[in-house]
Structures are given as C-alpha cells and as structure tokens.
Design a protein around this motif. Structure first.
Motif, PDB file in Angstrom:
ATOM      1  N   ASP A   1       0.814  -1.214   0.000  1.00 45.94           N
ATOM      2  CA  ASP A   1       0.000   0.000   0.000  1.00 45.94           C
ATOM      3  C   ASP A   1       0.844   1.259   0.000  1.00 45.94           C
ATOM      4  O   ASP A   1       0.341   2.355   0.267  1.00 45.94           O
ATOM      5  N   GLY A   2       2.125   1.121  -0.253  1.00 47.54           N
ATOM      6  CA  GLY A   2       2.976   2.284  -0.471  1.00 47.54           C
ATOM      7  C   GLY A   2       3.578   2.916   0.762  1.00 47.54           C
ATOM      8  O   GLY A   2       3.906   4.084   0.760  1.00 47.54           O
ATOM      9  N   GLY A   3       3.819   2.185   1.833  1.00 51.72           N
ATOM     10  CA  GLY A   3       4.461   2.758   3.016  1.00 51.72           C
ATOM     11  C   GLY A   3       5.825   3.329   2.654  1.00 51.72           C
ATOM     12  O   GLY A   3       6.054   3.794   1.547  1.00 51.72           O
ATOM     13  N   ALA A   4       6.740   3.278   3.568  1.00 51.10           N
ATOM     14  CA  ALA A   4       8.088   3.806   3.346  1.00 51.10           C
ATOM     15  C   ALA A   4       8.801   2.994   2.267  1.00 51.10           C
ATOM     16  O   ALA A   4       8.599   1.791   2.131  1.00 51.10           O
ATOM     17  N   ASP A   5       9.667   3.689   1.503  1.00 53.22           N
ATOM     18  CA  ASP A   5      10.427   2.973   0.481  1.00 53.22           C
ATOM     19  C   ASP A   5      11.657   2.315   1.115  1.00 53.22           C
ATOM     20  O   ASP A   5      11.939   2.491   2.297  1.00 53.22           O
ATOM     21  N   ASP A   6      12.389   1.549   0.317  1.00 52.84           N
ATOM     22  CA  ASP A   6      13.534   0.788   0.828  1.00 52.84           C
ATOM     23  C   ASP A   6      14.572   1.694   1.489  1.00 52.84           C
ATOM     24  O   ASP A   6      15.139   1.341   2.525  1.00 52.84           O
ATOM     25  N   GLU A   7      14.834   2.840   0.908  1.00 51.27           N
ATOM     26  CA  GLU A   7      15.836   3.757   1.453  1.00 51.27           C
ATOM     27  C   GLU A   7      15.398   4.304   2.813  1.00 51.27           C
ATOM     28  O   GLU A   7      16.202   4.389   3.745  1.00 51.27           O
ATOM     29  N   GLU A   8      14.123   4.646   2.932  1.00 52.10           N
ATOM     30  CA  GLU A   8      13.601   5.144   4.214  1.00 52.10           C
ATOM     31  C   GLU A   8      13.650   4.056   5.283  1.00 52.10           C
ATOM     32  O   GLU A   8      14.004   4.318   6.435  1.00 52.10           O
ATOM     33  N   LEU A   9      13.314   2.841   4.901  1.00 51.95           N
ATOM     34  CA  LEU A   9      13.364   1.734   5.856  1.00 51.95           C
ATOM     35  C   LEU A   9      14.802   1.443   6.286  1.00 51.95           C
ATOM     36  O   LEU A   9      15.055   1.175   7.466  1.00 51.95           O
ATOM     37  N   ALA A  10      15.740   1.508   5.358  1.00 57.00           N
ATOM     38  CA  ALA A  10      17.145   1.296   5.709  1.00 57.00           C
ATOM     39  C   ALA A  10      17.613   2.375   6.687  1.00 57.00           C
ATOM     40  O   ALA A  10      18.357   2.090   7.636  1.00 57.00           O
ATOM     41  N   TYR A  11      17.172   3.603   6.494  1.00 62.35           N
ATOM     42  CA  TYR A  11      17.533   4.693   7.403  1.00 62.35           C
ATOM     43  C   TYR A  11      16.944   4.427   8.791  1.00 62.35           C
ATOM     44  O   TYR A  11      17.612   4.645   9.806  1.00 62.35           O
TER      45      TYR A  11
END
Length: 150
Positions: free
Chosen positions: A38-48
């Motif tokens: 459903d479009g939550g955080a992207d991979d980069e945001e999750l890695a951060y």
C-alpha cells in the motif's frame, strides 16, 4: 542483505584489529519481510530507520561501558541472507541475529557521531527519555577511513 550493527569506538578498534565482527550471534537491525504493497516507506527510508534503530542500540552499549568515548557507532554490512535470522513474525525494520562472524570485507561503511554530539549523547545515556536530536546525524565513513577514526 544489508544489516546495521550497533557498536562503539573501542569495539570498532577491536574489530579492525581482528578483521571481523565476531560472536556466536551478533545482534543487528535490518529491513525484513515483503515491502508494504500500500505504499508505506520505500527501501531507502526503511534502511535509514534500521540505521537509527542500531544507533539507539549503540547508546545502550555506551551506557554499559563508561570508559567508551560518547559517540554512537553503526556498521553497515552486506551479509548472506541465509545467516540472518529476524525476530519471529518480524516485518519492516526489525532486530535480527547474524550467525557466525562478519568479515571486515563485508562492512560497507561506518556511521559515527561527530564530537559535537557528545553532550547530547551523554544526556541520552543518563536519561533514556532524552533525545540525541535530529541535528546530530551520524557521519558516513568508508572502511578505509576507520583506522584514522579510532
């Protein structure tokens, strides 16, 4: 799989000397499970977010070692997914266990507080409700630079 390993400057010096992060099981943080459709955080945001979770765990390491310089350390490493065990039912940013050792060649970078963060780090160690503050971003270091940091 990218994992974020909480550490400290004395532990980093030991890692550099041995050439590996060692332990029967190494606690780390990573992004696990399937991405939110459903479009939550992207991979980069999750890695951060995983990096920040490891930085918080680094505070606990500093609290346990009063002699360690008051600077959070996080190592970002790329390890085979088969040696990473997430918490049961975990999805998104999660605490994971890395089985075995992580050779220094698997460490992609280190993220370390600037000396200007020391007063806020000391406050966060003394009071778990204290915030290190968004103005204290961890600084990025290539692995070749680490011997000069410690």
């Amino acid at each position: 799989m990218r994992v974020f390993l909480p550490s400290s400057l004395p532990a980093l010096a030991d890692i550099l000397e041995r050439g590996e992060v060692a332990g029967p099981e190494i606690r780390a943080f990573a992004v696990v499970g399937e991405p939110d459709p459903d479009g939550g955080a992207d991979d980069e945001e999750l890695a951060y977010e995983a990096l920040l979770a490891a930085a918080s765990a680094s505070l606990r390491l500093l609290a346990a070692d009063p002699e360690a310089p008051r600077r959070r350390v996080v190592l970002a490493a790329d390890v085979p997914e088969r040696i990473v065990e997430p918490e049961t039912g975990a999805s998104g940013v999660a605490s994971v266990t890395v089985a075995g050792t992580v050779p220094l060649k698997r460490v992609a970078s280190a993220h370390i507080d600037d000396e200007a963060a020391i007063p806020d780090i000391e406050a966060a160690i003394a009071d778990p409700d204290a915030d290190v503050g968004p103005e204290h971003e961890l600084m990025w270091y290539a692995t070749q630079e680490l011997r000069y940091v410690v």
